[in-house]
Write a protein that holds these residues in place. Sequence first.
Motif, short mmCIF file in Angstrom:
data_model
loop_
_atom_site.label_atom_id
_atom_site.label_comp_id
_atom_site.label_asym_id
_atom_site.label_seq_id
_atom_site.Cartn_x
_atom_site.Cartn_y
_atom_site.Cartn_z
N GLU A 1 -2.67 -10.19 -1.47
CA GLU A 1 -1.96 -10.04 -0.19
C GLU A 1 -0.69 -9.21 -0.38
N GLN B 1 -1.63 -5.61 -0.69
CA GLN B 1 -1.88 -5.01 0.62
C GLN B 1 -0.56 -4.65 1.31
N ARG B 2 0.38 -5.56 1.22
CA ARG B 2 1.70 -5.33 1.86
C ARG B 2 2.37 -4.09 1.28
N LEU C 1 0.87 -1.61 -0.33
CA LEU C 1 0.09 -0.42 0.01
C LEU C 1 0.47 0.08 1.40
N LEU C 2 0.67 -0.84 2.34
CA LEU C 2 1.11 -0.45 3.68
C LEU C 2 2.47 0.23 3.61
N VAL D 1 2.75 -1.96 -6.36
CA VAL D 1 1.30 -2.12 -6.37
C VAL D 1 0.78 -2.06 -7.81
N TRP E 1 -8.79 0.96 -8.70
CA TRP E 1 -7.72 0.94 -7.71
C TRP E 1 -6.49 1.68 -8.24
N GLU F 1 -5.57 3.08 2.26
CA GLU F 1 -6.07 2.13 3.25
C GLU F 1 -7.40 1.53 2.80
N SER G 1 -6.63 -1.12 0.31
CA SER G 1 -6.11 -2.29 1.01
C SER G 1 -7.23 -3.11 1.64
N GLU G 2 -8.20 -2.44 2.25
CA GLU G 2 -9.35 -3.14 2.83
C GLU G 2 -10.12 -3.90 1.76
N MET H 1 -8.94 -4.95 -1.10
CA MET H 1 -8.10 -6.08 -1.52
C MET H 1 -8.23 -7.23 -0.53
#
Length: 142
Positions: free
Chosen positions: A30, A33-34, A36-37, A58, A88, A105, A108-109, A111
């Motif tokens: 999680e 993902q945060r 990566l955004l 990351v 990754w 993205e 992230s998906e 993950m």
Amino acid sequence: MTPYSRATDQYLAQKVMGASPEQLVAMLLEAGQRYLLKTVQAMGRRDCPGQAQATDRVFAILQELTLRLNREEGGELATNLLRTYEWWGRELMQANMKRQPERLERISEQMGDLKQTWEQLHQMKVGAAQAQTPFLTGALAG
């Protein structure tokens, strides 16, 4: 440090200390993902320092995920997860160099999908443990 940030730090510390191994992996994913955004957002703003900082986070998460693998007992699953984490990392590096947020993205998906799998595994273990624990309703009645 503000009182709010201290409370947040304490909450996170308690959450981590009480987490199962599966929950810890899900939390790391999680966080990945945060960040990566944040990398994608910084890339869009052409904020090179922000992009580098988020990317470093990351990479640190990927390193922690790799360290958590039990390669001795994990067998093929651990090998496949290691390959995924390494892929990754390569994708992250290439996406940053070529400024391709769609690649980030996609990571992230993936993950997110893996995070859901770890959460389901945790729920299955909790359910199995509860099924093995006898319910004491009659024993408590006087």
